[in-house]
Design a protein around this motif. Structure first.
Motif, PDB file in Angstrom:
ATOM      1  N   LEU A   3      25.650  60.704  -6.306  1.00 42.40           N
ATOM      2  CA  LEU A   3      24.500  60.656  -7.210  1.00 42.40           C
ATOM      3  C   LEU A   3      24.259  62.016  -7.854  1.00 42.40           C
ATOM      4  CD1 LEU A   3      22.244  58.819  -8.269  1.00 42.40           C
ATOM      5  CD2 LEU A   3      20.838  59.560  -6.338  1.00 42.40           C
ATOM      6  N   LEU A   4      24.489  63.086  -7.098  1.00 38.96           N
ATOM      7  CA  LEU A   4      24.322  64.441  -7.628  1.00 38.96           C
ATOM      8  C   LEU A   4      25.200  64.650  -8.860  1.00 38.96           C
ATOM      9  CD1 LEU A   4      23.432  67.429  -7.454  1.00 38.96           C
ATOM     10  CD2 LEU A   4      25.304  67.785  -5.838  1.00 38.96           C
ATOM     11  N   LYS A   5      26.466  64.306  -8.745  1.00 38.21           N
ATOM     12  CA  LYS A   5      27.391  64.496  -9.867  1.00 38.21           C
ATOM     13  C   LYS A   5      26.999  63.632 -11.061  1.00 38.21           C
ATOM     14  CE  LYS A   5      31.178  65.436  -6.642  1.00 38.21           C
ATOM     15  NZ  LYS A   5      32.466  64.948  -6.095  1.00 38.21           N
ATOM     16  N   CYS A   6      26.617  62.394 -10.771  1.00 34.89           N
ATOM     17  CA  CYS A   6      26.268  61.479 -11.864  1.00 34.89           C
ATOM     18  C   CYS A   6      24.988  61.916 -12.577  1.00 34.89           C
ATOM     19  CB  CYS A   6      26.116  60.061 -11.322  1.00 34.89           C
ATOM     20  SG  CYS A   6      27.673  59.325 -10.763  1.00 34.89           S
ATOM     21  N   LEU A   7      24.017  62.404 -11.833  1.00 31.95           N
ATOM     22  CA  LEU A   7      22.770  62.853 -12.453  1.00 31.95           C
ATOM     23  C   LEU A   7      23.006  64.054 -13.357  1.00 31.95           C
ATOM     24  CD1 LEU A   7      20.231  62.494  -9.504  1.00 31.95           C
ATOM     25  CD2 LEU A   7      20.114  61.316 -11.706  1.00 31.95           C
ATOM     26  N   LEU A   8      23.862  64.960 -12.925  1.00 32.49           N
ATOM     27  CA  LEU A   8      24.160  66.129 -13.756  1.00 32.49           C
ATOM     28  C   LEU A   8      24.788  65.697 -15.081  1.00 32.49           C
ATOM     29  CD1 LEU A   8      25.519  68.641 -11.082  1.00 32.49           C
ATOM     30  CD2 LEU A   8      23.384  68.815 -12.363  1.00 32.49           C
ATOM     31  N   ARG A   9      25.636  64.674 -15.025  1.00 26.97           N
ATOM     32  CA  ARG A   9      26.263  64.188 -16.257  1.00 26.97           C
ATOM     33  C   ARG A   9      25.285  63.406 -17.130  1.00 26.97           C
ATOM     34  NH1 ARG A   9      30.391  62.227 -12.994  1.00 26.97           N
ATOM     35  NH2 ARG A   9      29.962  60.101 -13.659  1.00 26.97           N
ATOM     36  N   ALA A  10      24.354  62.698 -16.481  1.00 26.67           N
ATOM     37  CA  ALA A  10      23.473  61.791 -17.223  1.00 26.67           C
ATOM     38  C   ALA A  10      22.210  62.458 -17.751  1.00 26.67           C
ATOM     39  CB  ALA A  10      23.097  60.610 -16.331  1.00 26.67           C
ATOM     40  N   SER A  50      21.583  68.276  -3.031  1.00 25.60           N
ATOM     41  CA  SER A  50      22.385  69.474  -2.781  1.00 25.60           C
ATOM     42  C   SER A  50      22.278  69.858  -1.313  1.00 25.60           C
ATOM     43  CB  SER A  50      21.900  70.632  -3.665  1.00 25.60           C
ATOM     44  OG  SER A  50      21.894  70.256  -5.019  1.00 25.60           O
ATOM     45  N   ASP A  51      23.171  69.314  -0.498  1.00 23.81           N
ATOM     46  CA  ASP A  51      23.062  69.523   0.944  1.00 23.81           C
ATOM     47  C   ASP A  51      23.977  70.618   1.473  1.00 23.81           C
ATOM     48  OD1 ASP A  51      21.091  67.602   1.894  1.00 23.81           O
ATOM     49  OD2 ASP A  51      22.471  66.106   1.130  1.00 23.81           O
ATOM     50  N   SER A  52      24.942  71.036   0.703  1.00 24.09           N
ATOM     51  CA  SER A  52      25.811  72.123   1.143  1.00 24.09           C
ATOM     52  C   SER A  52      25.573  73.331   0.247  1.00 24.09           C
ATOM     53  CB  SER A  52      27.285  71.706   1.074  1.00 24.09           C
ATOM     54  OG  SER A  52      27.695  71.555  -0.271  1.00 24.09           O
ATOM     55  N   LEU A  53      25.964  74.498   0.734  1.00 17.24           N
ATOM     56  CA  LEU A  53      25.777  75.728  -0.034  1.00 17.24           C
ATOM     57  C   LEU A  53      26.530  75.652  -1.356  1.00 17.24           C
ATOM     58  CD1 LEU A  53      24.598  78.564  -0.112  1.00 17.24           C
ATOM     59  CD2 LEU A  53      26.631  79.387   1.086  1.00 17.24           C
ATOM     60  N   LEU A  54      27.723  75.083  -1.332  1.00 20.01           N
ATOM     61  CA  LEU A  54      28.526  74.962  -2.547  1.00 20.01           C
ATOM     62  C   LEU A  54      27.826  74.069  -3.568  1.00 20.01           C
ATOM     63  CD1 LEU A  54      31.194  75.646  -3.947  1.00 20.01           C
ATOM     64  CD2 LEU A  54      32.195  73.608  -2.889  1.00 20.01           C
ATOM     65  N   GLU A  55      27.270  72.947  -3.100  1.00 23.51           N
ATOM     66  CA  GLU A  55      26.571  72.038  -4.006  1.00 23.51           C
ATOM     67  C   GLU A  55      25.295  72.671  -4.548  1.00 23.51           C
ATOM     68  OE1 GLU A  55      25.977  68.501  -1.775  1.00 23.51           O
ATOM     69  OE2 GLU A  55      27.950  67.671  -2.235  1.00 23.51           O
ATOM     70  N   THR A  56      24.610  73.440  -3.705  1.00 19.02           N
ATOM     71  CA  THR A  56      23.387  74.116  -4.143  1.00 19.02           C
ATOM     72  C   THR A  56      23.682  75.074  -5.284  1.00 19.02           C
ATOM     73  OG1 THR A  56      22.350  73.946  -1.960  1.00 19.02           O
ATOM     74  CG2 THR A  56      21.537  75.673  -3.419  1.00 19.02           C
ATOM     75  N   ARG A  57      24.723  75.878  -5.101  1.00 19.71           N
ATOM     76  CA  ARG A  57      25.087  76.837  -6.153  1.00 19.71           C
ATOM     77  C   ARG A  57      25.563  76.119  -7.414  1.00 19.71           C
ATOM     78  NH1 ARG A  57      28.266  81.088  -2.146  1.00 19.71           N
ATOM     79  NH2 ARG A  57      26.387  82.104  -1.332  1.00 19.71           N
ATOM     80  N   GLY A  58      26.310  75.040  -7.224  1.00 21.99           N
ATOM     81  CA  GLY A  58      26.783  74.278  -8.375  1.00 21.99           C
ATOM     82  C   GLY A  58      25.637  73.672  -9.166  1.00 21.99           C
ATOM     83  N   ALA A  59      24.627  73.163  -8.452  1.00 22.90           N
ATOM     84  CA  ALA A  59      23.466  72.581  -9.121  1.00 22.90           C
ATOM     85  C   ALA A  59      22.705  73.643  -9.904  1.00 22.90           C
ATOM     86  CB  ALA A  59      22.554  71.917  -8.093  1.00 22.90           C
ATOM     87  N   MET A  60      22.580  74.834  -9.325  1.00 25.54           N
ATOM     88  CA  MET A  60      21.887  75.922 -10.017  1.00 25.54           C
ATOM     89  C   MET A  60      22.619  76.301 -11.299  1.00 25.54           C
ATOM     90  SD  MET A  60      20.906  78.328  -6.756  1.00 25.54           S
ATOM     91  CE  MET A  60      20.522  79.723  -7.802  1.00 25.54           C
ATOM     92  N   VAL A  61      23.934  76.424 -11.197  1.00 25.20           N
ATOM     93  CA  VAL A  61      24.735  76.792 -12.370  1.00 25.20           C
ATOM     94  C   VAL A  61      24.608  75.738 -13.462  1.00 25.20           C
ATOM     95  CG1 VAL A  61      27.102  77.112 -13.184  1.00 25.20           C
ATOM     96  CG2 VAL A  61      26.365  78.197 -11.057  1.00 25.20           C
ATOM     97  N   ALA A  62      24.532  74.465 -13.045  1.00 28.12           N
ATOM     98  CA  ALA A  62      24.460  73.376 -14.017  1.00 28.12           C
ATOM     99  C   ALA A  62      23.096  73.282 -14.689  1.00 28.12           C
ATOM    100  CB  ALA A  62      24.792  72.056 -13.323  1.00 28.12           C
ATOM    101  N   ILE A  63      22.025  73.486 -13.921  1.00 29.23           N
ATOM    102  CA  ILE A  63      20.676  73.274 -14.445  1.00 29.23           C
ATOM    103  C   ILE A  63      20.183  74.448 -15.285  1.00 29.23           C
ATOM    104  CG2 ILE A  63      18.257  73.003 -13.775  1.00 29.23           C
ATOM    105  CD1 ILE A  63      19.150  71.350 -11.431  1.00 29.23           C
ATOM    106  N   LEU A  64      20.487  75.650 -14.854  1.00 30.50           N
ATOM    107  CA  LEU A  64      19.933  76.835 -15.517  1.00 30.50           C
ATOM    108  C   LEU A  64      20.125  76.852 -17.032  1.00 30.50           C
ATOM    109  CD1 LEU A  64      20.584  79.727 -12.971  1.00 30.50           C
ATOM    110  CD2 LEU A  64      18.386  79.091 -13.973  1.00 30.50           C
ATOM    111  N   PRO A  65      21.346  76.662 -17.541  1.00 32.32           N
ATOM    112  CA  PRO A  65      21.495  76.727 -19.001  1.00 32.32           C
ATOM    113  C   PRO A  65      20.773  75.603 -19.733  1.00 32.32           C
ATOM    114  CG  PRO A  65      23.559  76.056 -17.948  1.00 32.32           C
ATOM    115  CD  PRO A  65      22.646  76.476 -16.862  1.00 32.32           C
ATOM    116  N   LEU A  66      20.630  74.445 -19.095  1.00 28.07           N
ATOM    117  CA  LEU A  66      19.978  73.314 -19.749  1.00 28.07           C
ATOM    118  C   LEU A  66      18.491  73.560 -19.983  1.00 28.07           C
ATOM    119  CD1 LEU A  66      21.627  70.309 -17.860  1.00 28.07           C
ATOM    120  CD2 LEU A  66      22.162  71.153 -20.142  1.00 28.07           C
TER     121      LEU A  66
END
Length: 414
Positions: A250-257, A278-294
């Motif tokens: 769901l995390l990946k799909c929400l970022l795309r949608a 975002s349950d892992s450190l890698l996913e947390t950082r990935g979510a931050m990178v994805a959301i910030l520019p938007l």
């Protein structure tokens, strides 16, 4: 004469107990290797000293010794310890200190033989029985995390009791940390050669966490100013609560949608779900990178507004409902939230491809399962609906996104 004899015997007995007690203190972690008789004597002496001098609870050597005896290879010793737990639990701080010490030792010295495993199950059961005597301890929130460390033990029966005990120690203050550990453990179990029964136990514990403290898990949105977002967040949260394995996908799909989002309540719900998934450190950082520019332009504008108005809060929710969301103040909340919930359904079931299964659970269609990194998230120049929403300058949404990003930053730094 008899009185003098009794006094002499009492003095001798006291000297013996004092000497034996000092021996226990000097060899706290080794007492479980003594002879059976010496271990049983140690149990009796420790019980006597804990009852007569409760301050011994603050002596880590005494607590470690008792916890070590609870891990004795001799069943009679373990049963003796387990039998004294209910009566000793009235000693302030005893149950908490011993439970914590025992679980730490259980991680270091996992039971191997069938007898040791049975003994561990017995003790964990007894600790759960006296769990209510620990709730007033100022550090009670930490206990569930100590207990979960014992999941390192590979035995199925021990793990089951550990999970049951940890769930009994849930509080509003620790439920999110417990969930994080359980989700990480579930991810590890899913990628390892671990029996499916253990994965099911983890899923049940996760569901129990969600059921026990639903509001604590979504604590950040309980701020009254975010009331306008709650229904959409609850909508997606109800789906996530009972479909714990859906999170990473769901995390990946929400970022795309996100590019399809048209309203602030749905956008807030999507951002909240991304932060929770975002349950892992890698996913947390990935979510931050994805959301910030938007959301950068929206939050930059909000920062400027705060400077202009001296750091003031956004308007009251009722004002926002009419001014920002085109809703009349006289409308009932259910009426003006309905379009947002319809958009929420469209986002999940049309753009993401969520489907409801025959058993009532949810899954994401295979066409939506392709992985998406933060690079797949479109830039602001090509976000379609989201671009228009960002240009609206919604102050409430900006504050909400800022709070959620702060949460992700905190998780990244832990």
């Amino acid at each position: 004469m008899d009185s003098a004899c009794d006094e002499a015997l009492h003095a001798i007995r006291s000297c013996f107990m004092d000497e034996f007690f000092r021996r226990i203190q000097h060899h706290a972690r080794m007492v479980r290797l003594w002879t059976v008789q010496d271990q049983l004597t140690a149990v009796k002496i420790l019980c006597t000293f804990f009852r007569s001098s409760p301050e011994n609870i603050n002596d880590t050597r005494c607590v470690a010794a008792f916890a070590s005896l609870m891990l004795s290879p001799h069943v009679t010793v373990v049963c003796a310890c387990a039998g004294t737990l209910p009566s000793l639990s009235i000693v302030p701080g005893f149950a908490f200190a011993v439970a914590r010490a025992y679980c730490n030792l259980l991680e270091v010295f996992p039971p191997q033989s069938s007898l040791q495993i049975c003994s561990a199950v017995l003790v964990l059961d007894r600790l759960k029985q006296i769990s209510m005597t620990m709730v007033d301890h100022p550090r009670f929130d930490e206990l569930a995390l100590d207990v979960l460390a014992a999941l390192a033990n590979p035995n199925f029966a021990v793990r089951k009791k550990v999970l049951n005990l940890a769930v009994s120690f849930l509080t509003p203050g620790n439920v999110r940390d417990v969930l994080r550990i359980l989700m990480n453990e579930l991810d590890l179990a899913a990628t390892s050669d671990i029996p499916i029964e253990y994965q099911k136990m983890l899923e049940e514990a996760i569901t129990e966490c969600h059921s026990a403290y639903r509001e604590s898990i979504m604590q950040i949105i309980l701020d009254p100013k975010y009331l306008v977002f709650i229904d959409c967040i609850r909508y997606i949260k109800d789906i996530m609560d009972y479909n714990t394995l859906l999170g990473p996908q769901l995390l990946k799909c929400l970022l795309r949608a996100l590019r399809h989002v048209r309203s602030s309540p749905v956008c807030a719900a999507a951002v909240w779900a991304i932060s929770v998934c975002s349950d892992s450190l890698l996913e947390t950082r990935g979510a931050m990178v994805a959301i910030l520019p938007l959301f950068k332009d929206l939050m930059d504008r909000r920062d400027i507004e705060k400077l202009i108005i001296g750091g003031g809060e956004v308007e009251h929710e009722c004002m926002l409902a009419s001014y920002c969301y085109g809703v009349k103040e006289r409308d009932a909340q259910e009426q003006h939230l309905q379009p947002w919930l319809m958009e929420m359904e469209e986002l999940l079931f049309v753009h993401i491809g969520l489907t409801r299964q025959a058993d009532g659970s949810y899954a994401i269609a295979s066409s939506s399962k392709s992985s998406a990194s933060s690079e797949d998230v479109p830039s602001l120049d090509h976000t379609d609906n989201l671009a228009f929403l960002m240009q609206s300058g919604d102050a409430l949404l900006a504050d909400f996104v800022e709070d959620m990003l702060s949460k992700l930053v905190d998780e990244d730094e832990e």
